[in-house]
Write a protein that holds these residues in place. Sequence first.
Motif, PDB file in Angstrom:
ATOM      1  N   ASN A 106       0.793  -1.329  -0.207  1.00 47.87           N
ATOM      2  CA  ASN A 106       0.203  -0.015   0.019  1.00 47.87           C
ATOM      3  C   ASN A 106       0.708   1.252   0.137  1.00 47.87           C
ATOM      4  N   SER A 107       2.185   1.250   0.669  1.00 49.75           N
ATOM      5  CA  SER A 107       2.828   2.439   0.710  1.00 49.75           C
ATOM      6  C   SER A 107       3.993   2.171  -0.233  1.00 49.75           C
ATOM      7  N   ASP A 108       3.808   1.278  -1.025  1.00 51.66           N
ATOM      8  CA  ASP A 108       5.097   1.003  -2.053  1.00 51.66           C
ATOM      9  C   ASP A 108       4.551   1.844  -3.319  1.00 51.66           C
ATOM     10  N   ILE A 109       5.075   3.090  -3.513  1.00 51.28           N
ATOM     11  CA  ILE A 109       4.706   3.934  -4.755  1.00 51.28           C
ATOM     12  C   ILE A 109       5.094   3.406  -6.121  1.00 51.28           C
ATOM     13  N   LEU A 110       5.899   2.189  -6.024  1.00 51.24           N
ATOM     14  CA  LEU A 110       6.311   1.710  -7.387  1.00 51.24           C
ATOM     15  C   LEU A 110       5.326   0.607  -7.854  1.00 51.24           C
ATOM     16  N   TYR A 111       4.721   0.182  -6.842  1.00 47.16           N
ATOM     17  CA  TYR A 111       3.739  -0.981  -6.959  1.00 47.16           C
ATOM     18  C   TYR A 111       2.179  -0.506  -7.346  1.00 47.16           C
ATOM     19  N   THR A 112       1.853  -0.461  -8.583  1.00 44.00           N
ATOM     20  CA  THR A 112       0.518  -0.029  -8.772  1.00 44.00           C
ATOM     21  C   THR A 112      -0.308  -1.121  -9.276  1.00 44.00           C
ATOM     22  N   ASP A 113      -0.005  -2.369  -9.484  1.00 44.91           N
ATOM     23  CA  ASP A 113      -0.662  -3.305  -9.865  1.00 44.91           C
ATOM     24  C   ASP A 113      -1.778  -3.936  -8.772  1.00 44.91           C
ATOM     25  N   SER A 114      -3.211  -4.473  -9.368  1.00 41.50           N
ATOM     26  CA  SER A 114      -4.230  -4.941  -8.224  1.00 41.50           C
ATOM     27  C   SER A 114      -4.039  -6.222  -7.769  1.00 41.50           C
ATOM     28  N   PHE A 115      -2.972  -6.924  -8.323  1.00 41.42           N
ATOM     29  CA  PHE A 115      -2.697  -8.335  -7.549  1.00 41.42           C
ATOM     30  C   PHE A 115      -2.407  -8.594  -6.339  1.00 41.42           C
ATOM     31  N   ALA A 116      -1.665  -7.483  -5.769  1.00 39.04           N
ATOM     32  CA  ALA A 116      -1.404  -7.331  -4.037  1.00 39.04           C
ATOM     33  C   ALA A 116      -2.843  -7.211  -3.379  1.00 39.04           C
ATOM     34  N   SER A 117      -3.634  -6.413  -3.915  1.00 39.09           N
ATOM     35  CA  SER A 117      -4.903  -5.954  -3.186  1.00 39.09           C
ATOM     36  C   SER A 117      -5.722  -7.033  -3.340  1.00 39.09           C
ATOM     37  N   LEU A 118      -5.789  -7.695  -4.676  1.00 42.21           N
ATOM     38  CA  LEU A 118      -6.656  -8.855  -4.754  1.00 42.21           C
ATOM     39  C   LEU A 118      -6.196 -10.296  -3.927  1.00 42.21           C
ATOM     40  N   GLU A 119      -4.859 -10.427  -3.762  1.00 45.04           N
ATOM     41  CA  GLU A 119      -4.224 -11.502  -2.875  1.00 45.04           C
ATOM     42  C   GLU A 119      -4.502 -11.122  -1.472  1.00 45.04           C
ATOM     43  N   SER A 120      -4.454  -9.989  -1.229  1.00 41.17           N
ATOM     44  CA  SER A 120      -4.631  -9.756   0.124  1.00 41.17           C
ATOM     45  C   SER A 120      -5.963  -9.968   0.476  1.00 41.17           C
ATOM     46  N   SER A 121      -7.015  -9.706   0.043  1.00 38.44           N
ATOM     47  CA  SER A 121      -8.304  -9.863   0.071  1.00 38.44           C
ATOM     48  C   SER A 121      -8.421 -11.301   0.248  1.00 38.44           C
ATOM     49  N   ARG A 122      -8.084 -12.219  -0.943  1.00 37.10           N
ATOM     50  CA  ARG A 122      -8.197 -13.491  -1.033  1.00 37.10           C
ATOM     51  C   ARG A 122      -7.506 -14.257   0.065  1.00 37.10           C
ATOM     52  N   THR A 123      -6.250 -13.987   0.212  1.00 39.83           N
ATOM     53  CA  THR A 123      -5.594 -14.735   1.121  1.00 39.83           C
ATOM     54  C   THR A 123      -5.935 -14.545   2.489  1.00 39.83           C
ATOM     55  N   ASN A 124      -6.303 -13.301   2.720  1.00 39.80           N
ATOM     56  CA  ASN A 124      -6.755 -12.863   4.212  1.00 39.80           C
ATOM     57  C   ASN A 124      -8.014 -13.583   4.405  1.00 39.80           C
ATOM     58  N   ALA A 125      -8.987 -13.736   3.590  1.00 40.34           N
ATOM     59  CA  ALA A 125     -10.180 -14.503   3.477  1.00 40.34           C
ATOM     60  C   ALA A 125      -9.899 -15.902   3.806  1.00 40.34           C
ATOM     61  N   VAL A 126      -8.775 -16.584   3.426  1.00 38.09           N
ATOM     62  CA  VAL A 126      -8.339 -17.901   3.549  1.00 38.09           C
ATOM     63  C   VAL A 126      -8.012 -17.844   5.061  1.00 38.09           C
ATOM     64  N   PHE A 127      -7.002 -17.146   5.279  1.00 40.42           N
ATOM     65  CA  PHE A 127      -6.456 -16.966   6.821  1.00 40.42           C
ATOM     66  C   PHE A 127      -7.786 -17.077   7.634  1.00 40.42           C
ATOM     67  N   ASP A 128      -8.479 -15.963   7.411  1.00 40.07           N
ATOM     68  CA  ASP A 128      -9.639 -15.487   8.312  1.00 40.07           C
ATOM     69  C   ASP A 128     -10.457 -16.863   8.482  1.00 40.07           C
ATOM     70  N   GLU A 129     -10.811 -17.483   7.249  1.00 38.30           N
ATOM     71  CA  GLU A 129     -11.637 -18.903   7.249  1.00 38.30           C
ATOM     72  C   GLU A 129     -10.864 -19.848   8.088  1.00 38.30           C
ATOM     73  N   SER A 130      -9.383 -20.152   7.898  1.00 39.58           N
ATOM     74  CA  SER A 130      -8.873 -21.067   8.808  1.00 39.58           C
ATOM     75  C   SER A 130      -8.943 -20.815  10.335  1.00 39.58           C
ATOM     76  N   ILE A 131      -8.521 -19.328  10.626  1.00 39.38           N
ATOM     77  CA  ILE A 131      -8.546 -18.954  12.169  1.00 39.38           C
ATOM     78  C   ILE A 131      -9.898 -18.952  12.654  1.00 39.38           C
ATOM     79  N   ASN A 132     -10.905 -18.572  11.783  1.00 35.23           N
ATOM     80  CA  ASN A 132     -12.409 -18.455  12.220  1.00 35.23           C
ATOM     81  C   ASN A 132     -12.738 -20.179  12.404  1.00 35.23           C
ATOM     82  N   ALA A 133     -12.277 -21.037  11.497  1.00 35.32           N
ATOM     83  CA  ALA A 133     -12.593 -22.416  11.708  1.00 35.32           C
ATOM     84  C   ALA A 133     -12.333 -22.970  12.995  1.00 35.32           C
TER      85      ALA A 133
END
Length: 995
Positions: A446-473
């Motif tokens: 988020n603070s990396d001014i060179l990185y403007t791709d959406s992949f990090a944001s997408l994977e942040s959401s998806r992987t966080n969801a998997v983490f949350d799902e596992s932790i929540n489980a």
Amino acid sequence: MTAIKKNIVFIFIILILLAPGLYSQDKDLSKGQKYREVERLISIYDFNAAINLLVEIVKEDPEEMDRAQKLIQEIREKKDEFNAKYEELIRVLFEENDYQKGLEIISELEDLDKNPNDATSESLTSARISAELIYFRLLFNELMDRALVQIGEGNFDTAATIYRTGFELHKRTYNERDYGDIIKGPVDRNLEALLSSLDEFVQDYSLLSQYSAAELSSSIGVNQSLNAALADDISRFSDLRNKVWNAAYVFEEQNRLLGEISAEYKEDFFLSFANRIIFGRLETRFEEGLIRAFDEYWDSAVIPIQESLISKTETVMNQAESEYRTGQWEQAQSSFEEAEYWAERSLEIAESWAGRLNADETMNLHPYSQDLMRREYHKLENSRINSRKAAYNARLSSFQDSLEDYKIYDNQNLAEMEERRQDLNRELSLLEPLKEEWTTFITGYNSDILYTDSFASLESSRTNAVFDESINAYRLFDGKLALDSADLEITPLERDYNDMKDSLDRALGFLAGVQPEGAAEDDFSILYVFPQNSYDILEDLKERNNDLSSRASVYKAKYQNARRSIPQQQQMSVYIGRAEALILNLEDQLRNYTREQRRADQSIATAERYLGEGEFRFARAREALNNKDFSQATQQLTTAQELFVQALSFNEAIINRNQLDQRIADLQNEILLEQNKEVIRFVRDNVNQGKSLYLQGLYGQSEIVLLRAENRWFTTNTDENNEINYWLNLVRAALSVESGRTIEETEPLYAEMTQFLNLAFANFEAGSNKIAAGDTEEGFRLLDRADANLNEILIPMPLNQQASVLKLKIQQLKDPDLFKITFEEKFKSAVSKIRTEPDTAYIDLKDLSAIQPDYPGMARALYDVEIILGIRIPPPDLRAIAESEDLYNKAFVIVEGNVRSQFPVALTQLDRAIELNPENQEAIELKDRIQLDAGGQTAIVLSSSDNARFKAAEEKYINGEYFEAYAIVQQLLNDKQTASYPPLQDLKRRIESKF
């Protein structure tokens, strides 16, 4: 002639004219040696030095002028040749524009004059530089164009070879100029490294091309065998490329520095061309040149490998995610680990281009490198993201696999569930930091001014969801275990509490009252209270309360702590709420226990107080009986009974209820027996007095006396006294026909009516006197006035005897003859109504008899109507007298035989005998005898139980529950003794009035 040509000719003329004035270079040489030196200088085309030396010879010896002139002529001839060549140079350069031939002529001129003077040398150099600048620019553009074509065709080594030839452009001029080591040192070192790198690149051109993208991404084994060599070759290529870049950067920087430190040289064309060969011409910067060739080669050789590895990573990652979603934890873990391997390989390739990033003069990333970074940075970071993601997901798969094993447990085994929770928390202590690591890593973009791709944001959401799902489980299951444990533990606490509530209900039941044995299920009219039993139960409950409260507090603290770490906080709050409610209830109950114990104590103390007061009142009742003060005795006994009942209502165990009831009943019977004797005597005296008054025609006084007898009779008896009723009926019959005949003091209009009556009598007397005196007119006027006064009375009271009689007397006085006729008609009318309207006939006859009591038939008519109205006692009937005597004899037999069960029959017979013959004195005396012997029939007090029921009926009546109250009254009336209780009869009448 152009300005340049004129300048060159002018320089040569000056050189010739100035030559004689130049000083000798060496005054110590001999003349012969000087001529030999002149000849040598001419031979090497050092004309300036030769002329200088000849000038010196002539100055020393003017005789040598001729010889000197010959040598000067030789110099002139040679200079003419030089000048001719120079003229040709000017024509070639400025007229023919043949710069390549011009450079060849300049070389010939330089050979003709090895040591030209400064002006000549400067002129030639300037001409050469001008020619080179134009010619080399043409050569530069041509070679740049040719090399760019080779780049476009993918011949990057050929392009590099072409570019290499350009580093000779302006190289001679660069070498000739005395820039010093500050400028040339860095340039020469980097030029050497540059040329060496180009040679190495061309020589080892096929190194990167030998690697197959498909082969590198085919399997881990193949990749591992090739990857190390590939990495080395990529690194080597990057080094070669960076040496070329650094050379270009040094050429540019040194050229700039040259302009800063030298007033003579503002730019070196060799350095300028060398920089452009590497970076490209200014108008097409980095779109051509050696760097472009190197980078295009990189793209053609390395990028396919990188993309193949990225594709491989995505394929395996997708497979792993699919396995994860379907719960194939072991397969998912293995696939994620493989995906991590491929992501690491693509990351290594992506990281390799970072070695090709270069800084500018301010040590910031060069704009071209920024473009390169923008093109490649996202691939690098996305590969890094995939590597981290795969590694974390592999761990998550392992955790999920472990979780499946934990889910097999016995939900009735608290120890096992606690152990499971410890295992889960230990796992969570490892799992949660992984998410924190991932979050820290991925949010860094988020603070990396060179990185403007959406992949990090997408994977942040998806992987966080998997983490949350596992932790929540884990947390959900941990929460389920906690909830199961909470449910398992709260049940015995609440069961114990409910048991305590049952015990409390028993205690409160003892305090509030329990039904006596044998009572109907719905009969709550009487309840027995046992405060001591309640107190003992409450004392035990207080100990149990403290223990349970402590256990509930431990439970609450335990699961409050558990709630913080589980997602089912709301569900756990229900259990905590149950514990809190239990604790609050226990606190309330503890206060309630203490409060109820105080109530029990108070009940015991109150019962003792009421019992003591009841005993005191009971003794007073006995004392009053002994003093024949029946009213006081009755009052004290009633009060004592109330106090005893109150004592029992607070503590059933304080006194034996049956013994108490017997004591009360015994004293009550004694009071009634003695009181009844007084009542019988009082009633007899008053009945006799009432009869006498009746016979005297004093009906109102007779009724008062008889009512007094009746009231006294009911103090000890419930059945009506037929003898009293007989005489009251006679009296009331007489009173009924006299109602409204007199103006009673109780009448609302008594004062007004009395005034009118007095005025009527006054006017009548005055009128009578006037008529007697002969003043008939005034007399009649006064009589009319009296008559008007009477009308004021007769309108509201038409039966008033005095007014009616006076009105007749007025009529008689005013017209005696007419009155006789009217009197006779009124009498006949009254007699005709004796059978049909006896009340009206009796009133009319009484009024007429007041005027003329001896009127024929008047006495007989009054006798007959009084018999009919029941005012007068008919003459004795012999048959009634005989029947009265017979009934007396039958009753006498029962009394004499002391058949007490038949006494009620005897009383009935005697009542009938007295009714048939009121003068049957024997029957009257026998009746009094029976009643004196039987005692009173009324109940002074009820038994304690019946008293409680009576109070309950009263309370329900007051509350408007009439049917419920009536039901209790009917139960009490079933008992003859209870039915004789006057307040009960009164309550019955009040209830029935509501129906």
